[in-house]
Design a protein around this motif. Structure first.
Motif, PDB file in Angstrom:
ATOM      1  N   PHE A 221       0.832  -1.196   0.000  1.00 43.70           N
ATOM      2  CA  PHE A 221       0.000   0.000   0.000  1.00 43.70           C
ATOM      3  C   PHE A 221       0.872   1.252   0.000  1.00 43.70           C
ATOM      4  N   GLY A 222       0.387   2.274  -0.699  1.00 41.87           N
ATOM      5  CA  GLY A 222       1.067   3.560  -0.689  1.00 41.87           C
ATOM      6  C   GLY A 222       0.610   4.424   0.477  1.00 41.87           C
ATOM      7  N   GLU A 223       1.262   5.572   0.642  1.00 39.30           N
ATOM      8  CA  GLU A 223       0.919   6.522   1.688  1.00 39.30           C
ATOM      9  C   GLU A 223       0.623   7.883   1.079  1.00 39.30           C
TER      10      GLU A 223
ATOM     11  N   THR B 209      -0.373  13.515   4.499  1.00 33.83           N
ATOM     12  CA  THR B 209      -0.874  13.090   5.809  1.00 33.83           C
ATOM     13  C   THR B 209      -0.199  11.830   6.337  1.00 33.83           C
ATOM     14  N   GLY B 210       0.422  11.047   5.461  1.00 30.68           N
ATOM     15  CA  GLY B 210       1.025   9.796   5.895  1.00 30.68           C
ATOM     16  C   GLY B 210       0.038   8.665   6.056  1.00 30.68           C
ATOM     17  N   GLU B 211      -1.235   8.900   5.718  1.00 40.00           N
ATOM     18  CA  GLU B 211      -2.254   7.859   5.872  1.00 40.00           C
ATOM     19  C   GLU B 211      -2.098   6.786   4.794  1.00 40.00           C
ATOM     20  N   ILE B 212      -2.458   5.557   5.161  1.00 36.49           N
ATOM     21  CA  ILE B 212      -2.376   4.437   4.224  1.00 36.49           C
ATOM     22  C   ILE B 212      -3.494   4.558   3.184  1.00 36.49           C
ATOM     23  N   ILE B 213      -3.184   4.380   1.915  1.00 45.35           N
ATOM     24  CA  ILE B 213      -4.167   4.410   0.828  1.00 45.35           C
ATOM     25  C   ILE B 213      -4.523   2.965   0.494  1.00 45.35           C
ATOM     26  N   TRP B 214      -5.718   2.541   0.885  1.00 44.85           N
ATOM     27  CA  TRP B 214      -6.090   1.127   0.728  1.00 44.85           C
ATOM     28  C   TRP B 214      -7.539   0.915   0.283  1.00 44.85           C
ATOM     29  N   GLN B 215      -8.439   1.862   0.538  1.00 44.90           N
ATOM     30  CA  GLN B 215      -9.864   1.615   0.339  1.00 44.90           C
ATOM     31  C   GLN B 215     -10.215   1.332  -1.118  1.00 44.90           C
ATOM     32  N   GLN B 216      -9.450   1.877  -2.040  1.00 43.87           N
ATOM     33  CA  GLN B 216      -9.769   1.665  -3.450  1.00 43.87           C
ATOM     34  C   GLN B 216      -9.489   0.228  -3.897  1.00 43.87           C
ATOM     35  N   TYR B 217      -8.803  -0.548  -3.064  1.00 46.39           N
ATOM     36  CA  TYR B 217      -8.505  -1.936  -3.407  1.00 46.39           C
ATOM     37  C   TYR B 217      -9.450  -2.928  -2.737  1.00 46.39           C
ATOM     38  N   ALA B 218     -10.419  -2.429  -1.982  1.00 44.70           N
ATOM     39  CA  ALA B 218     -11.281  -3.333  -1.201  1.00 44.70           C
ATOM     40  C   ALA B 218     -12.749  -3.071  -1.519  1.00 44.70           C
TER      41      ALA B 218
ATOM     42  N   VAL C 241      -5.897   2.518  11.843  1.00 45.44           N
ATOM     43  CA  VAL C 241      -4.572   2.649  11.215  1.00 45.44           C
ATOM     44  C   VAL C 241      -4.215   4.109  10.932  1.00 45.44           C
ATOM     45  N   ARG C 242      -4.794   5.043  11.681  1.00 46.59           N
ATOM     46  CA  ARG C 242      -4.413   6.445  11.491  1.00 46.59           C
ATOM     47  C   ARG C 242      -2.926   6.629  11.774  1.00 46.59           C
ATOM     48  N   HIS C 243      -2.318   7.532  11.034  1.00 45.06           N
ATOM     49  CA  HIS C 243      -0.863   7.736  11.153  1.00 45.06           C
ATOM     50  C   HIS C 243      -0.493   8.264  12.535  1.00 45.06           C
TER      51      HIS C 243
ATOM     52  N   ARG D 131     -20.210   1.098  -8.872  1.00 43.26           N
ATOM     53  CA  ARG D 131     -20.448   0.704  -7.487  1.00 43.26           C
ATOM     54  C   ARG D 131     -20.713   1.945  -6.666  1.00 43.26           C
ATOM     55  N   ALA D 132     -21.424   1.780  -5.568  1.00 44.36           N
ATOM     56  CA  ALA D 132     -21.729   2.908  -4.700  1.00 44.36           C
ATOM     57  C   ALA D 132     -20.440   3.532  -4.180  1.00 44.36           C
ATOM     58  N   SER D 133     -20.419   4.869  -4.092  1.00 43.82           N
ATOM     59  CA  SER D 133     -19.210   5.568  -3.679  1.00 43.82           C
ATOM     60  C   SER D 133     -19.575   6.787  -2.838  1.00 43.82           C
ATOM     61  N   ASN D 134     -18.700   7.107  -1.871  1.00 42.04           N
ATOM     62  CA  ASN D 134     -18.846   8.331  -1.096  1.00 42.04           C
ATOM     63  C   ASN D 134     -18.371   9.515  -1.922  1.00 42.04           C
ATOM     64  N   VAL D 135     -18.886  10.681  -1.612  1.00 44.90           N
ATOM     65  CA  VAL D 135     -18.519  11.921  -2.295  1.00 44.90           C
ATOM     66  C   VAL D 135     -17.617  12.729  -1.374  1.00 44.90           C
ATOM     67  N   ARG D 136     -16.538  13.268  -1.909  1.00 45.67           N
ATOM     68  CA  ARG D 136     -15.622  14.107  -1.144  1.00 45.67           C
ATOM     69  C   ARG D 136     -15.600  15.511  -1.731  1.00 45.67           C
ATOM     70  N   GLU D 137     -15.288  16.502  -0.872  1.00 46.88           N
ATOM     71  CA  GLU D 137     -15.190  17.874  -1.362  1.00 46.88           C
ATOM     72  C   GLU D 137     -13.984  18.040  -2.278  1.00 46.88           C
ATOM     73  N   SER D 138     -12.911  17.323  -1.990  1.00 46.63           N
ATOM     74  CA  SER D 138     -11.711  17.322  -2.815  1.00 46.63           C
ATOM     75  C   SER D 138     -11.043  15.974  -2.648  1.00 46.63           C
ATOM     76  N   PRO D 139     -10.074  15.625  -3.515  1.00 47.62           N
ATOM     77  CA  PRO D 139      -9.458  14.295  -3.409  1.00 47.62           C
ATOM     78  C   PRO D 139      -8.788  14.035  -2.068  1.00 47.62           C
ATOM     79  N   ARG D 140      -8.438  15.090  -1.344  1.00 50.13           N
ATOM     80  CA  ARG D 140      -7.702  14.890  -0.094  1.00 50.13           C
ATOM     81  C   ARG D 140      -8.492  15.357   1.116  1.00 50.13           C
ATOM     82  N   SER D 141      -9.759  15.579   0.960  1.00 53.33           N
ATOM     83  CA  SER D 141     -10.575  16.037   2.087  1.00 53.33           C
ATOM     84  C   SER D 141     -11.450  14.898   2.587  1.00 53.33           C
ATOM     85  N   LYS D 142     -12.193  15.175   3.664  1.00 48.49           N
ATOM     86  CA  LYS D 142     -13.061  14.172   4.254  1.00 48.49           C
ATOM     87  C   LYS D 142     -14.315  13.974   3.407  1.00 48.49           C
TER      88      LYS D 142
END
Length: 519
Positions: free
Chosen positions: A222-224, A228-237, A251-253, A449-460
């Motif tokens: 997984f990349g980071e 933020t240093g957070e693990i990028i994983w949700q797109q693979y699951a 798994v928060r940094h 597939r169903a997906s959440n909407v974000r304000e920007s690619p790096r926001s909540k």
């Protein structure tokens, strides 16, 4: 060491593992019937200095006492013995017959959500016991989770004092304490790599095991996020938002953003493990509300019936009084009539719906009845409004009706002094929307597939969810695996959860295109 007899009791059969701190052996206890199998962990001190050995011996004894307490748990191996031989230290533990969890975590073979939730809960209960005893495992990984053969339970192993003892060295004639970073890359958080593990460090490792089970990928793949240093994983699951939120927090940094205890993580998982419990609670609440509404309606009906009975009784009393008067007094003023009416004894009616003995006592209790019923109705209405929120369509329709005047409404009353003037509705500047990209090929985008909407690619997440099959309008912007959309809502969604569909060109259009290119 194979064949060696340790402490004149434990005969080494084979090597189970080895590392920088020592070796682990499979041995037989020659002083017990049947020579049962056990595990012997061998710690080799880094120095033979007498002062160092004294400190290491004290720490080793302290850790052995801790392991003795941990062995009271059914899913932790029991400590059978510990001893020192030739200035080297040994731990003897219960042998667990089973296989490590990494055998079940096959690459590209994701687990189901229910399997992952069950694993997380089972290990969290063990960690809750471990942390309560003041111990941090420090090396939680699939290899240290053994699936016990006889009951299929998960057992947490490798607690040896080899890890818990803080290594000492003598530098410049002074005793200096050095903290050794213990752990496995991919499962070890940043603070543990710096030698400062916490209880949430074990939760991080368990969260990574859960993500590995969901994706079928090793944590090192997984990349980071560079910011933020957070693990990028949700797109693979393929995972629900609820479980993804729990794992993401585990798994928060930064350790303060994680769950601070195993109990807290268990509480977050409880609704996912028992979804029927939440449904049952909602059904009970709905049933209670219906009872409140029914009881309030019945109370109000009883009050109205009582009032009607009182009115009918007074009317009958007045008619009886008029009939009893002499003919010459029939035209007396109403004040005399009321005086005569007051002297007529009341009729004894049947028992009222409210259970009052006689109607003569009802007027004094009527305010109390009305007040009680009104309070009941208000409470029931409040509970009903909280349980059943207003329909979004109704709210939208109401807002539109209030915001835009109807020009075709003919029976509206004009305001004073404005009969000859033309009213214009208030117009506010529309909210700017992102530009809509016009695809030259007429392609369309839909949610695969169903997906959440974000304000920007790096926001909540905004809280909006676009379901599968909904058509999108894209702006043409892409960033970090996300694409920007302008409808049905404005924001960013995962690109790999969308599907691009382009119409096939017919032959006539293809010929025209070819001829235009030749000209």
């Amino acid at each position: 060491m194979i064949g060696a007899l340790l402490d004149q009791r434990y005969q080494v059969v084979r090597v189970l593992g080895q590392g920088g701190f020592g070796h682990t052996y499979i041995a037989e206890d020659t002083r017990r019937p049947g020579n049962p199998t056990c595990v012997v962990k061998h710690l080799k001190p880094a120095s033979r200095d007498p002062e160092f050995l004294q400190i290491a011996r004290r720490l080793f004894t302290r850790e052995a006492e801790t392991l003795e307490k941990l062995g009271n748990h059914d899913q932790i191996p029991r400590l059978l013995a510990y001893f020192e031989e030739n200035q080297e230290f040994y731990l003897v533990e219960e042998f667990i017959d089973g296989h490590p969890l990494n055998v079940e975590l096959e690459p590209s073979q994701p687990w189901s959500e229910s399997q992952v939730i069950q694993l997380l809960q089972e290990v969290l209960y063990i960690l809750d016991f471990v942390h309560t005893n003041g111990v941090i495992h420090r090396d939680l990984k699939p290899e240290n989770l053994i699936r016990r053969k006889h009951d299929n339970k998960v057992v947490l192993v490798d607690f040896g004092a080899v890890k818990q003892v803080q290594m000492q060295s003598i530098v410049a004639q002074e005793l200096v304490k050095e903290t050794v970073a213990i752990g496995t890359p991919g499962y070890m958080p940043s603070e543990q790599g710096q030698g400062r593990p916490r209880t949430s460090s074990d939760l991080y490792a368990l969260g990574m095991i859960g993500i590995q089970a969901l994706t079928g990928m090793n944590p090192t793949q997984f990349g980071e996020d560079p910011d933020t240093g957070e693990i990028i994983w949700q797109q693979y699951a393929q995972v629900s938002d609820a479980l993804a939120a729990v794992l993401a927090k585990m798994v928060r940094h930064y350790f303060k953003y994680r769950y601070q205890s195993a109990t807290e993580a268990l509480q977050a998982l409880e609704p996912l493990a028992n979804p029927n419990a939440a449904k049952a609670f909602a059904a009970i609440a709905s049933q209670r509300v219906r009872y409140y509404l029914r009881d309030g309606y019945q109370s109000a009906s009883k009050v109205l019936q009582t009032i009607q009975n009182i009115s009918a009784l007074k009317t009958r009393q007045a008619i009886a009084t008029l009939k009893s008067l002499p003919s010459g007094q029939a035209a007396l003023p109403s004040s005399n009539l009321m005086e005569e009416t007051a002297t007529v004894p009341p009729v004894q009616p049947s028992r009222s719906p409210m259970g009052v003995g006689s109607f003569s006592t009802i007027p004094s209790k009527l305010p109390l009845i009305l007040g009680t019923s009104a309070v009941t109705l208000v409470i029931a209405a409040g509970i009903f409004s909280m349980v059943r929120p207003p329909s979004p369509s109704a709210v939208t329709t109401t807002n539109k009706t209030n915001a835009i005047p109807d020009p075709n409404k003919s029976n509206s009353t004009p305001e004073p002094n404005k009969s000859n003037s033309t009213s214009t509705p208030n117009q506010s500047d529309p909210k700017p929307e992102p530009e809509k990209a016009q695809d030259p090929n007429g392609c369309t985008f839909t949610m695969r597939r169903a997906s959440n909407v974000r304000e920007s690619p790096r926001s909540k997440k905004t809280g909006e969810v676009i379901k599968s099959g909904i058509q999108l309008t894209v702006t043409g912007k892409e960033e970090n695996g996300y694409i920007e959309i302008s409808s049905p809502v404005q924001g960013w969604v995962y690109k790999n959860r969308t599907k691009k569909t382009c119409p096939k060109p017919n032959k006539a259009d293809a010929k025209k295109s070819a001829s235009s290119k030749e000209n």
